[in-house]
Write an enzyme that holds these catalytic residues in place. Sequence first.
Site, PDB file in Angstrom:
ATOM      1  CG  HIS A  97      12.161  21.389   0.835  1.00  0.00           C
ATOM      2  ND1 HIS A  97      10.962  20.912   1.285  1.00  0.00           N
ATOM      3  CD2 HIS A  97      11.905  21.997  -0.364  1.00  0.00           C
ATOM      4  CE1 HIS A  97      10.017  21.229   0.409  1.00  0.00           C
ATOM      5  NE2 HIS A  97      10.562  21.890  -0.594  1.00  0.00           N
ATOM      6  CG  HIS A 144      10.831  17.963  -2.965  1.00  0.00           C
ATOM      7  ND1 HIS A 144      10.337  17.854  -4.257  1.00  0.00           N
ATOM      8  CD2 HIS A 144      10.796  19.286  -2.666  1.00  0.00           C
ATOM      9  CE1 HIS A 144      10.022  19.062  -4.702  1.00  0.00           C
ATOM     10  NE2 HIS A 144      10.287  19.947  -3.766  1.00  0.00           N
TER      11      HIS A 144
HETATM   12  C1  LIG Z   1       0.071  25.909  -1.838  1.00  0.00           C
HETATM   13  C2  LIG Z   1       1.537  25.703  -1.983  1.00  0.00           C
HETATM   14  N1  LIG Z   1       2.369  26.728  -1.785  1.00  0.00           N
HETATM   15  C3  LIG Z   1       3.692  26.587  -1.965  1.00  0.00           C
HETATM   16  C4  LIG Z   1       4.220  25.391  -2.357  1.00  0.00           C
HETATM   17  C5  LIG Z   1       5.701  25.255  -2.613  1.00  0.00           C
HETATM   18  N2  LIG Z   1       6.284  24.443  -1.516  1.00  0.00           N
HETATM   19  C6  LIG Z   1       6.520  23.132  -1.683  1.00  0.00           C
HETATM   20  S1  LIG Z   1       7.024  22.404  -0.247  1.00  0.00           S
HETATM   21  C7  LIG Z   1       6.949  23.876   0.578  1.00  0.00           C
HETATM   22  C8  LIG Z   1       7.215  23.974   2.042  1.00  0.00           C
HETATM   23  C9  LIG Z   1       8.057  22.931   2.565  1.00  0.00           C
HETATM   24  O1  LIG Z   1       7.934  22.864   3.942  1.00  0.00           O
HETATM   25  P1  LIG Z   1       7.263  21.619   4.625  1.00  0.00           P
HETATM   26  O2  LIG Z   1       5.847  21.558   4.254  1.00  0.00           O
HETATM   27  O3  LIG Z   1       7.590  21.726   6.045  1.00  0.00           O
HETATM   28  O4  LIG Z   1       7.973  20.373   3.963  1.00  0.00           O
HETATM   29  P2  LIG Z   1       9.439  19.839   4.286  1.00  0.00           P
HETATM   30  O5  LIG Z   1      10.416  20.845   3.762  1.00  0.00           O
HETATM   31  O6  LIG Z   1       9.517  19.701   5.741  1.00  0.00           O
HETATM   32  O7  LIG Z   1       9.509  18.572   3.558  1.00  0.00           O
HETATM   33  C10 LIG Z   1       6.538  24.895  -0.257  1.00  0.00           C
HETATM   34  C11 LIG Z   1       6.418  26.309   0.151  1.00  0.00           C
HETATM   35  C12 LIG Z   1       3.317  24.334  -2.558  1.00  0.00           C
HETATM   36  N3  LIG Z   1       3.714  23.143  -2.949  1.00  0.00           N
HETATM   37  N4  LIG Z   1       1.992  24.505  -2.347  1.00  0.00           N
END
Ligand SMILES: Cc1ncc(C[n+]2csc(CCOP(=O)(O)OP(=O)(O)O)c2C)c(N)n1
Length: 676
Positions: free
Chosen positions: A272, A37
Amino acid sequence: MTLAPETKGIPISLDQLCINSIRVLAIDAVQKANSGHPGMPMGMAPAAYLLFTRFLRHSPKNPHWHGRDRFVLSAGHGSMLLYSLLYLTGYDLPLDEIKRFRQLGSKTPGHPECHLTPGVETTTGPLGQGFGNGVGMAIAAKHMAAHFQRDGDSLFDHRIFAIVSDGDLMEGVASEAASIAGHLGLGNIVYLYDDNHITIDGRTALAFSEDVCRRFEAYGWHTQAVEDANDLEALARAIENGIAERNRPSLIRVHSHIGYGSPHRQDTSEAHGKALGTDEVKLTKQFYGWPLEPDFYVPAEALAQFRRCVERGAELERQWNAAFETYAKANPKEAAEFRAMMAGELPAGWDQDLPVFTPKDSLATRESASRAEQAIAKRVWNLFGGSADLNESTFTDVKDGGDFERTDYAGRNLHFGIREHAMCSILNGIALHGGFIPYGSSFFVFTDYCRPAIRLAALMGLHIVYVFTHDSIGVGEDGPTHQPIEHLAAMRAIPNLTVIRPADANEACAAWRVAMKHPQGPVMLVLSRQKLPTLDRTVFAPANGLARGAYVLGETAGKTPDIILIASGAELHLALEARPELEKRGCAVRVVSMPSFELFERQDATYRDSVLPPAVRRRLAIEAGSPLSWYRWVGLDGDVIGMDTFGASAPYQDLMNHFGFTTQKVVERALRLLSR
Ligand SMILES: Cc1ncc(C[n+]2csc(CCOP(=O)(O)OP(=O)(O)O)c2C)c(N)n1
Ligand SMILES: [Mg+2]
C-alpha cells in the site's frame, strides 16, 4: 498467491505494454522518492488505461476544455496512477516531474492537488472527499444541461468517472454522497471501485464486510462486478454498461490485486504505502518482462499509443467547438451567458437590487443576508446551492427557484438532506466543475460536520459561499449542543478561508457583495439568529467598510482614543452602547467594527494602523465565542470578553446577561483596563 508470468514466449500485447508502463512509472517514482503508494496504481492500471485511452473524453493539451469528461482519483494516495496517466497521455506534465515525485516545488505532490497539476480535477487524499466531489460535478453538469441544452445537442452531457477505494467507501462522507446521488438518479456518474481487499492495517475483512454492491443498489445505484482487474474485455463491457445507464449512477466493483506483479508484496498491505525496495523492484520488472534499466523506462510504442489521446482529444474538442458554434448561432443569448459564466463574470447590474436598510429595520443578520441573497439570485442564475434541511432557519432557498430533483434538474434549490459533510464536498465538486458560484447553508455549530471539505475548498481556492446561521449563544433555548463557541476561532484558523460575521443588516449586504466577488477562495458568512438593530449610517461610518475587514465606526471627536472597543456581529452593539457611558466618565473611545480578520489582514499596514493605531494599547474585544483568535488584535495590554464554556439552554437575553454580554460588563471591563 499465484502469479501467472505473462511473458514466457508470448509476445506482450500493446495493451499490456501500456498497462505495465503505468505500473513501472509508479514503482520507479515511489522507489526514487522512497515514499509513496505503489500498490494501488499497480492493481488498477488496466482500468485506468482503458478509461483514459478509450472512454474518457479528454483533451490533454487543453485540460480546461468544458466538454471534457471529469476523472476523479478519489483514492488520492494512488497519485502516481494519475501522474503516470497524465504524463503518458500528453498533458503538460513531463517525465522530469514524475522523477521529482513528492519533492519540493514539483508538480507531483504526494497527493493530487488540482491547483498545481494540469489535468488533476480535484485535490484528493482525505478519503471519501473525491467521491463527494464527483457527485457535485455530476449535479453541476445536470443543472447546466437542464439550463442550456436544446433539442438534440449533446454539448453538456459530459460524464464523471472516478476510482474509489475501500477507504473511500468506508468513509461516512461517501455514504452521504452516494445516498443523494442515487436519490437524484445521477446517471452521468461511473465509479470504479478498487476492491482489493487490503487497507493499511491489513485485510479489509478486519473492518469491512458488507456487500458493497447490494449497499449501493439500496442507494439506487446501478452496480456491476468485474472479477479480474486484468480482464480488459470485461472491464470495457462494464464501463460501456455504466455509461449506457442514464438514469442511475453506476458503481463497478473491480476485484484487483494491490501491488500486482510484485512476488512478495502483491495482496499485502505492505504494497500500500511504501517503496517496494530495489530487490523487489527488480523481481517485479522481471515479472512484467520489463528491462531492468533504465529506470522510468517506457517503450516507444507504448508512449505512442498513449499519445494518440492528444489527437483524439483535439478531434473531440474540434467537434465540440463546431457543435457549440451551431448552438451559438441558434441560441446567441444562451451562448453568451454560457461564455460569461465560464469566465467567472457576473452579469451587469448583478448587485443593483441589493437592499439598503434603515434604522427602522430590526432584523437578524440571517434575515438581512437572505434578502441580499434573493436580490442577487434574481440576476445571477448560476448562484446555485441549498441547505442541509434547514431552509426554515437559514432562509437560503431561492424564492420561486424550484427544487433540483431527478425529475427537474433545472430546479435551483438543492436539498442536501441532513448531510452536511456531503453538502460541502458536493459544493467543492460544483465549484470545480466550473460555471457556478455554489453556496450551502446550515447552523454554524455544524461546521464541525463540514470542516474536512471546507478545508479542501480553501486549499483548492474555490469560490464557494457558506451561509452559517445561529452564530453564538444567541441561539438561546437549543442550548450548548447548538451553541458555537470555538467555531469562529476554528474557521479563522483555516488558511484562505474568509470568515465574515456582519453586525447589522447593511453589513450583511456588504458581506454578500464581498462573497460574490471573491473567486480566490471560499467565503463564510456567519449570521445571527436573533434580531439586531440596524445602525444609522448617517451617524456611523458606511457599511462598505466591511470590505476592508475592520473599520472605525465612530469615536470621541477630536481626541486620541484612550481605548478601542473592537467587536464583530451582535456584540458590536454592546460596544456602541458602552461608548457614551465611558465618555461620561471622561474616556475617549473608538469603536471598531471587525467583521472579518482575513479581509483586514489583507489591507496594507497604513490602513491597519489607521484603524488600530499601534500607540493605543488598551483594546477590548467583545465577541460571544472563544477569545483565542482575538489576542493578536488586542495585544498583551488588551482584554477580551468571550466565551470559555459551552453555554447553556435558556432564552438568549438571559444567556447574554448570564455570560456577561451586557453594556454594564463592557463598561466595567473597559474601566478596569484603563485603570491598569
Ligand atoms: C480521511 C482519511 N483517513 C485516513 C487516511 C489515511 N489512509 C490513506 S490510504 C488509507 C486506507 C488504504 O486503504 P484503501 O483505501 O483500500 O487503499 P489501498 O490500500 O487499497 O490502496 C488510509 C487509512 C486518509 N488518507 N484519509
Ligand atoms: Mg484497498
